[in-house]
Design a protein around this motif. Structure first.
Motif, PDB file in Angstrom:
ATOM      1  N   GLN A 183       0.832  -1.218   0.000  1.00  0.00           N
ATOM      2  CA  GLN A 183       0.000   0.000   0.000  1.00  0.00           C
ATOM      3  C   GLN A 183       0.858   1.257   0.000  1.00  0.00           C
ATOM      4  N   ARG A 184       1.854   1.235  -0.880  1.00  0.00           N
ATOM      5  CA  ARG A 184       2.725   2.400  -1.043  1.00  0.00           C
ATOM      6  C   ARG A 184       2.557   2.973  -2.442  1.00  0.00           C
ATOM      7  N   ASP A 185       2.929   4.226  -2.590  1.00  0.00           N
ATOM      8  CA  ASP A 185       2.889   4.867  -3.898  1.00  0.00           C
ATOM      9  C   ASP A 185       4.027   4.310  -4.753  1.00  0.00           C
ATOM     10  N   PRO A 186       3.734   3.781  -5.943  1.00  0.00           N
ATOM     11  CA  PRO A 186       4.804   3.182  -6.756  1.00  0.00           C
ATOM     12  C   PRO A 186       5.871   4.186  -7.188  1.00  0.00           C
ATOM     13  N   GLY A 187       5.451   5.436  -7.430  1.00  0.00           N
ATOM     14  CA  GLY A 187       6.434   6.445  -7.819  1.00  0.00           C
ATOM     15  C   GLY A 187       7.423   6.728  -6.699  1.00  0.00           C
ATOM     16  N   THR A 188       6.914   6.835  -5.482  1.00  0.00           N
ATOM     17  CA  THR A 188       7.782   7.075  -4.328  1.00  0.00           C
ATOM     18  C   THR A 188       8.718   5.899  -4.108  1.00  0.00           C
ATOM     19  N   PHE A 189       8.171   4.675  -4.195  1.00  0.00           N
ATOM     20  CA  PHE A 189       9.007   3.495  -3.993  1.00  0.00           C
ATOM     21  C   PHE A 189      10.083   3.401  -5.073  1.00  0.00           C
ATOM     22  N   SER A 190       9.739   3.790  -6.289  1.00  0.00           N
ATOM     23  CA  SER A 190      10.725   3.782  -7.372  1.00  0.00           C
ATOM     24  C   SER A 190      11.862   4.759  -7.072  1.00  0.00           C
ATOM     25  N   ARG A 191      11.518   5.909  -6.484  1.00  0.00           N
ATOM     26  CA  ARG A 191      12.566   6.884  -6.143  1.00  0.00           C
ATOM     27  C   ARG A 191      13.465   6.361  -5.031  1.00  0.00           C
ATOM     28  N   TYR A 192      12.912   5.534  -4.137  1.00  0.00           N
ATOM     29  CA  TYR A 192      13.761   4.894  -3.120  1.00  0.00           C
ATOM     30  C   TYR A 192      14.833   4.033  -3.795  1.00  0.00           C
ATOM     31  N   LEU A 193      14.422   3.322  -4.852  1.00  0.00           N
ATOM     32  CA  LEU A 193      15.328   2.374  -5.503  1.00  0.00           C
ATOM     33  C   LEU A 193      16.291   3.029  -6.488  1.00  0.00           C
ATOM     34  N   ASN A 194      15.972   4.241  -6.936  1.00  0.00           N
ATOM     35  CA  ASN A 194      16.928   4.898  -7.840  1.00  0.00           C
ATOM     36  C   ASN A 194      17.785   5.931  -7.116  1.00  0.00           C
ATOM     37  N   GLY A 195      17.639   5.972  -5.791  1.00  0.00           N
ATOM     38  CA  GLY A 195      18.547   6.778  -4.986  1.00  0.00           C
ATOM     39  C   GLY A 195      18.205   8.233  -4.845  1.00  0.00           C
ATOM     40  N   THR A 196      17.103   8.695  -5.452  1.00  0.00           N
ATOM     41  CA  THR A 196      16.779  10.119  -5.373  1.00  0.00           C
ATOM     42  C   THR A 196      15.985  10.479  -4.128  1.00  0.00           C
ATOM     43  N   ARG A 197      15.587   9.450  -3.366  1.00  0.00           N
ATOM     44  CA  ARG A 197      14.879   9.713  -2.114  1.00  0.00           C
ATOM     45  C   ARG A 197      15.271   8.653  -1.097  1.00  0.00           C
ATOM     46  N   LEU A 198      15.576   9.094   0.129  1.00  0.00           N
ATOM     47  CA  LEU A 198      15.996   8.173   1.174  1.00  0.00           C
ATOM     48  C   LEU A 198      14.756   7.532   1.808  1.00  0.00           C
ATOM     49  N   PRO A 199      14.675   6.205   1.797  1.00  0.00           N
ATOM     50  CA  PRO A 199      13.487   5.552   2.357  1.00  0.00           C
ATOM     51  C   PRO A 199      13.538   5.503   3.877  1.00  0.00           C
ATOM     52  N   PRO A 200      12.380   5.412   4.548  1.00  0.00           N
ATOM     53  CA  PRO A 200      12.380   5.101   5.983  1.00  0.00           C
ATOM     54  C   PRO A 200      12.993   3.715   6.192  1.00  0.00           C
ATOM     55  N   TRP A 201      13.594   3.497   7.345  1.00  0.00           N
ATOM     56  CA  TRP A 201      14.220   2.203   7.613  1.00  0.00           C
ATOM     57  C   TRP A 201      13.205   1.076   7.537  1.00  0.00           C
ATOM     58  N   GLN A 202      11.930   1.352   7.860  1.00  0.00           N
ATOM     59  CA  GLN A 202      10.899   0.330   7.812  1.00  0.00           C
ATOM     60  C   GLN A 202      10.757  -0.251   6.407  1.00  0.00           C
ATOM     61  N   VAL A 203      10.932   0.586   5.379  1.00  0.00           N
ATOM     62  CA  VAL A 203      10.856   0.107   4.001  1.00  0.00           C
ATOM     63  C   VAL A 203      11.936  -0.936   3.744  1.00  0.00           C
ATOM     64  N   ILE A 204      13.120  -0.704   4.299  1.00  0.00           N
ATOM     65  CA  ILE A 204      14.232  -1.638   4.085  1.00  0.00           C
ATOM     66  C   ILE A 204      14.003  -2.936   4.858  1.00  0.00           C
ATOM     67  N   THR A 205      13.491  -2.832   6.080  1.00  0.00           N
ATOM     68  CA  THR A 205      13.200  -4.060   6.834  1.00  0.00           C
ATOM     69  C   THR A 205      12.116  -4.874   6.135  1.00  0.00           C
ATOM     70  N   ASP A 206      11.168  -4.207   5.498  1.00  0.00           N
ATOM     71  CA  ASP A 206      10.148  -4.925   4.720  1.00  0.00           C
ATOM     72  C   ASP A 206      10.796  -5.681   3.560  1.00  0.00           C
ATOM     73  N   LEU A 207      11.779  -5.063   2.916  1.00  0.00           N
ATOM     74  CA  LEU A 207      12.485  -5.736   1.820  1.00  0.00           C
ATOM     75  C   LEU A 207      13.186  -7.003   2.318  1.00  0.00           C
ATOM     76  N   PHE A 208      13.854  -6.900   3.459  1.00  0.00           N
ATOM     77  CA  PHE A 208      14.517  -8.078   4.033  1.00  0.00           C
ATOM     78  C   PHE A 208      13.505  -9.183   4.325  1.00  0.00           C
ATOM     79  N   THR A 209      12.392  -8.807   4.946  1.00  0.00           N
ATOM     80  CA  THR A 209      11.372  -9.792   5.315  1.00  0.00           C
ATOM     81  C   THR A 209      10.782 -10.465   4.082  1.00  0.00           C
TER      82      THR A 209
END
Length: 359
Positions: A41-67
């Motif tokens: 339930q996240r905005d795909p544009g925002t999540f894409s910016r997390y992955l291309n380095g133009t926006r720093l994600p909250p740590w929770q986003v990264i823990t979700d990736l690990f899980t």
């Protein structure tokens, strides 16, 4: 939105290294950006910016990736991998730290506090109107009861005798009693709404002072004699976090006391004179930040010491509301922005010194 966007051209080395690591985690799940964002339930544009380095994600986003990666592979991600990414994340935060970034954080907190104030104000108005309505209805019933009593009874009788003799009077008495109970409930809710509004307004005032300190680059403290140096209590179960906060706050003229548990924090409050502010990690073993805060607020000697919650769980309304209910007056998310943390500590310490000077 379905595919990964290229890495940003103007990324810092730290941001690029973090983005590359996150992309490797994401690509290991064989799912599109759009679908993964929808899953959480996240905005795909925002999540894409997390992955291309133009926006720093909250740590929770990264823990979700690990899980999610562990679930996809059927095997847990190694501790070394998590700590490696955590290190990259900390470096990216440090590289991206600036007064401008701190202002963005504080402005968002100010917006949240202002919204809480306005919401409490509106609720107070609604409760006030309802309370006034019930009060008028009780007054009307009292008049009707008085009229019935004057008309039907020559001399005064007890209410229970009056009710048994006149069923219609009994109904009016029951309605009045029910309304009186409702008035008590509404009055309590109104007092709570008013208290929430006052607390939210106080947070707005604090955040405006913090913003002013950052924008004017005046994150410093009033001069104090060495024997009167303000004390800051820092509570975190992770040694690396204690070291990081010590380094960040070193530029402020204060004495830092660092402990690694809630129980040690309670002992430190007994062993030292008054603290200007407490920085408290929320997630700690045995006794978490909420419980520790509750213990502190029950002690007359320490109940007025402001507590800043440091949380890796995000700063959504649920967690912030729980923190305020426990007694915290401010919060900041991990990994913390150095400028924002210094501004918060500087403002609370300045308030402490101002009050001490007045005394």
């Amino acid at each position: 939105m379905g595919e990964l966007r290229p890495l940003g051209d103007d990324l810092t080395d730290a941001s690029r290294a973090l983005a590359q690591a996150l992309r490797e985690l994401f690509e290991g799940m064989d799912v599109s950006v759009r679908r993964y964002a929808a899953r959480h339930q996240r905005d795909p544009g925002t999540f894409s910016r997390y992955l291309n380095g133009t926006r720093l994600p909250p740590w929770q986003v990264i823990t979700d990736l690990f899980t999610d990666l562990a679930e996809h592979r059927g095997a847990a991600v190694t501790t070394d991998a998590i700590e490696f990414v955590r290190g990259l994340y900390g470096s990216a935060v440090d590289a991206g730290s600036s007064p401008k970034h701190a202002v963005e954080i504080l402005e968002q907190q100010l917006a949240d506090a202002d919204w809480a104030s306005r919401r409490s104000s509106v609720r107070g108005d609604v409760l006030g109107d309802a309370l006034l309505d019930r009060t008028h209805r009780i007054a009307d019933l009292e008049v009707r009861l008085s009229q019935l009593e004057a008309d039907r009874i020559a001399e005064r009788k007890r209410a229970d005798e009056l009710a048994s003799a006149h069923p219609d009077v009994s109904g009016l008495l029951q309605e009045r009693n029910a309304l009186q109970l409702e008035v008590q409930r509404l009055s309590a809710e109104l007092r709570e709404a008013q208290a929430l509004r006052v607390a939210a307004e106080d947070r707005c005032d604090l955040l405006e002072r913090q913003l002013d300190a950052v924008e004017k680059s005046t994150v410093s403290l009033p001069a104090a004699a060495s024997q009167d140096m303000p004390k800051i209590l820092v509570v975190d179960d992770q040694p690396s976090n204690l070291l990081a906060m010590t380094a960040v706050l070193a530029s402020l003229d204060q004495e830092l006391v660092t402990v690694s548990s809630g129980r040690e924090a309670l002992k430190a409050l007994l062993d030292h004179e008054d603290f200007a502010v407490i920085i408290m990690d929320v997630q700690m073993p045995e006794m978490d930040g909420y419980e520790t805060c509750a213990h502190i607020k029950r002690r007359p000697r320490n109940r007025d010491v402001p507590i800043i919650f440091l949380t890796a769980m995000g700063v959504d309304s649920e967690h912030s509301a729980r923190g305020y209910a426990a007694g915290a007056v401010d919060y900041i998310s991990k990994p913390f922005d150095p400028w924002a943390l210094r501004a918060k500590v500087a403002v609370f310490t300045s308030i402490y010194l101002e009050r001490r000077a007045q005394q």
